[in-house]
Design a protein around this motif. Structure first.
Motif, mmCIF file in Angstrom:
data_model
loop_
_atom_site.group_PDB
_atom_site.id
_atom_site.type_symbol
_atom_site.label_atom_id
_atom_site.label_comp_id
_atom_site.label_asym_id
_atom_site.label_seq_id
_atom_site.Cartn_x
_atom_site.Cartn_y
_atom_site.Cartn_z
ATOM 1 N N UNK A 1 0.842 -1.202 0.000
ATOM 2 C CA UNK A 1 0.000 0.000 0.000
ATOM 3 C C UNK A 1 0.879 1.255 0.000
ATOM 4 N N UNK A 2 0.631 2.147 -0.904
ATOM 5 C CA UNK A 2 1.394 3.394 -0.878
ATOM 6 C C UNK A 2 0.637 4.408 -0.030
ATOM 7 N N UNK A 3 1.344 5.374 0.413
ATOM 8 C CA UNK A 3 0.674 6.388 1.225
ATOM 9 C C UNK A 3 1.271 7.747 0.947
ATOM 10 N N UNK A 4 0.440 8.714 0.666
ATOM 11 C CA UNK A 4 0.920 10.082 0.557
ATOM 12 C C UNK A 4 0.057 10.913 1.481
ATOM 13 N N UNK A 5 0.687 11.810 2.184
ATOM 14 C CA UNK A 5 -0.080 12.566 3.150
ATOM 15 C C UNK A 5 0.078 14.052 2.896
ATOM 16 N N UNK A 6 -0.998 14.720 2.516
ATOM 17 C CA UNK A 6 -0.915 16.153 2.324
ATOM 18 C C UNK A 6 -0.603 16.841 3.659
ATOM 19 N N UNK A 9 2.269 15.678 7.536
ATOM 20 C CA UNK A 9 2.149 14.394 8.214
ATOM 21 C C UNK A 9 3.456 13.614 8.131
ATOM 22 N N UNK A 10 4.021 13.557 6.928
ATOM 23 C CA UNK A 10 5.299 12.860 6.763
ATOM 24 C C UNK A 10 6.375 13.611 7.546
ATOM 25 N N UNK A 269 3.897 11.599 11.603
ATOM 26 C CA UNK A 269 2.699 10.960 12.152
ATOM 27 C C UNK A 269 2.428 9.673 11.384
ATOM 28 N N UNK A 270 1.714 8.759 11.993
ATOM 29 C CA UNK A 270 1.491 7.459 11.349
ATOM 30 C C UNK A 270 0.181 6.858 11.830
ATOM 31 N N UNK A 271 -0.306 5.956 11.051
ATOM 32 C CA UNK A 271 -1.511 5.204 11.432
ATOM 33 C C UNK A 271 -1.103 3.755 11.693
ATOM 34 N N UNK A 274 -5.439 1.646 9.275
ATOM 35 C CA UNK A 274 -6.141 2.646 8.461
ATOM 36 C C UNK A 274 -7.643 2.469 8.669
ATOM 37 N N UNK A 286 -0.188 2.894 7.965
ATOM 38 C CA UNK A 286 0.681 3.578 7.001
ATOM 39 C C UNK A 286 1.635 4.486 7.762
ATOM 40 N N UNK A 287 2.871 4.494 7.310
ATOM 41 C CA UNK A 287 3.878 5.368 7.924
ATOM 42 C C UNK A 287 4.582 6.113 6.795
#
Ligand code: SF4
Ligand code: SF4
Lengths: 290, 222
Positions: A1-6, A9-10, A269-271, A274, A286-287
């Motif tokens: 799973x990819x994750x991008x965080x507006x 967050x990253x 930050x991370x989940x 999800x 997701x991290x």
């Protein structure tokens, strides 16, 4: 799973400790290393000792300019039970006092007491950085031996320069060997640190910064070793040993600047899981940025 | 019988199935605490996961987690950062030297430091900003305090934080979808204890050993 965080967050680079905080580690570590070098020199040479004390003072002054409420700075002594910043401040007092005494009286054993305090000082600084648990590149335990190793290498480099400038006759032939040995130990400590800073230990961008820097460190250390060898082998070329010392100190300072400002990415930050709103099922977490 | 509030462990429970990312809690926090521009003691982050066309957006309210083992407190050289018996982590602005060691020690990026006063609309403060302006907050570390004044106001009154709105954090009161809950984890009868008993949950960065006091509810496990 990819994750991008507006948004933010990253992991992003911390902005709380800037070049002023970095200079506390740069000057403080190099100063402590210089004081250790001053003790190792026999008979004791006042030049490196005074330079070491001046550097430690410069570092403390830089951090004083960094804090938001400088006129309350004495509150820093209030938490010796668990804060390495307090412990660093506490050690700095006898370090400066005994160090001045060593320079003033020219005694044989005071420099060794100063060196012991200087080691405690650089150790406190290293533990202070490791205590910052929000910054993965700092909290890794191998940061401690690395900061001590680079402090000692920088100190030897600067001590040699001080001796060459003030009293070249006191510079023994083995000083260059000592410098090269300390640089090699630093290089090993850096490789061990970077090697253990895997994808689970630090954000991708922090590791990329350190990998890039690692190549520069190797280049600088190789150049310094060549200069030190030239200065030792060729008669009358002691300036090359001084140059090696300067390069060793510069490389260490640059490393600490990189670590404190450039590689200092937050945890982010991370989940762990999800979540789902409405229909669907919970998914793995997701991290981003790792 | 009502449990003694002096031995409470106050926590926040966030139901991620309910949060719609409207940021009402963010605005309520700013209004209640008068935080300057750029400082958000409470905010909702928008997390996008997956790959097109199977993407998902999650809205995750974050603030200080009021950790049970707060790294920010251990490192603080002045003891300005403290933990109360009821689990709230606070800052004594008169002791803080603004070294920001706590800010780099916090794994949740929940600490803020501003050196100069700034206001939302240009140079001067609006009447609301002027009323809330506190010079003690300049040059020191600040963060969410779980509206500790309200929690303290409950003492001896028979009111329960998390249940009675006057003694409940502003963000929790404001939430339009019932995603935010506040209460005493040590009271087995409390609203939050019941939620944790009946739902799956996780805590952020739990592996770092901070014992965070914010619990995120989800719908089952994958
Ligand atoms: S979330 Fe950060 S600021 Fe809050 S208690 Fe934990 S470590 Fe401290
Ligand atoms: S900024 Fe203030 S609260 Fe934070 S560590 Fe420094 S003295 Fe403590």
């Amino acid at each position: 799973m990819s994750a991008s965080m507006p948004g933010s967050v990253a992991p992003r680079r911390q902005g709380f400790w800037d070049w002023r905080a970095a200079c506390n580690f740069i000057f403080g570590g190099a100063g402590a290393g210089t004081l250790v070098y001053a003790a190792v020199m026999s008979p004791p040479s006042a030049g490196p000792g005074l330079l070491g004390l001046a550097l430690v003072c410069c570092g403390l002054l830089c951090v004083w300019f960094e804090i938001g409420r400088p006129w309350r700075a004495l509150n820093v002594f209030r938490h010796a039970r668990s804060s390495w910043m307090t412990r660093e401040a506490i050690v700095s007092l006898p370090l400066l006092g005994v160090g001045l005494g060593a320079a003033w009286y020219g005694s044989r054993w005071l420099p060794w007491l100063t060196a012991a305090l200087a080691l405690a000082y650089v150790y406190s600084q290293a533990r202070m950085l490791q205590g910052a648990r929000g910054i993965p590149a700092w909290r890794h335990p191998r940061v401690v031996p690395l900061l001590i190793a680079t402090g000692l290498a920088e100190g030897a480099g600067l001590g040699i320069v001080a001796q060459l400038l003030l009293d070249p006759a006191t510079l023994p032939g083995w000083a260059a060997l000592l410098l090269v040995g300390l640089m090699l130990i630093r290089e090993l400590a850096f490789v061990a640190y970077l090697g253990s800073l895997g994808p689970a230990e630090a954000p991708t961008r922090a590791r990329a910064v350190l990998v890039r820097f690692g190549r520069r460190l190797v280049g600088l250390d190789v150049a310094a070793i060549i200069a030190a060898a030239f200065g030792t082998i060729e008669p009358g070329q002691a300036w090359a040993v001084g140059l090696a010392g300067l390069v060793a100190a510069f490389a260490g300072g640059w490393f600490k600047f990189t670590l404190v400002t450039r590689a200092a990415y937050h945890q982010g930050l991370a989940l762990s899981l999800t979540p789902v709103r409405g229909f669907g099922t919970t998914r793995p977490g997701a991290r981003p940025g790792w | 019988m009502r449990k003694d509030p002096a031995v409470a462990r106050y926590i926040m429970v966030v139901d991620l199935r309910r949060c719609i990312g409207c940021q009402t809690c963010t605005a309520a926090c700013k209004q209640a605490n008068g935080t300057p521009p750029g400082v958000q003691w409470r905010r909702v982050v928008d997390i996008e996961t997956g790959t097109y066309p199977d993407v998902r957006r999650s809205f995750v309210p974050v603030s200080c987690m009021h950790c049970g083992d707060p790294p920010c407190m251990d490192v603080c050289p002045t003891r300005a950062t403290f933990k109360r018996d009821d689990g709230l982590v606070g800052i004594d602005y008169e002791l803080c030297i603004g070294c920001a060691y706590c800010a780099v020690a916090c794994p949740y990026q929940q600490r803020f430091k501003v050196q100069r006063a700034t206001f939302a609309y240009g140079g001067g403060p609006s009447p609301a900003e002027a009323a809330q302006f506190d010079p003690a907050r300049l040059g020191v570390s600040t963060k969410c305090n779980f509206c500790s004044d309200r929690i303290d106001a409950a003492r001896g009154t028979g009111r329960t934080p998390g249940i009675d709105p006057e003694v409940t954090p502003a963000c929790v009161n404001s939430c339009i979808s019932g995603a935010l809950h506040f209460g005493d984890r040590d009271d087995p009868q409390s609203n939050v204890s019941q939620l944790l008993r009946e739902n799956e949950f996780f805590r952020m960065h739990e592996e770092l050993g901070t014992d965070p006091g914010t619990y995120y509810l989800v719908e089952g496990r994958p």
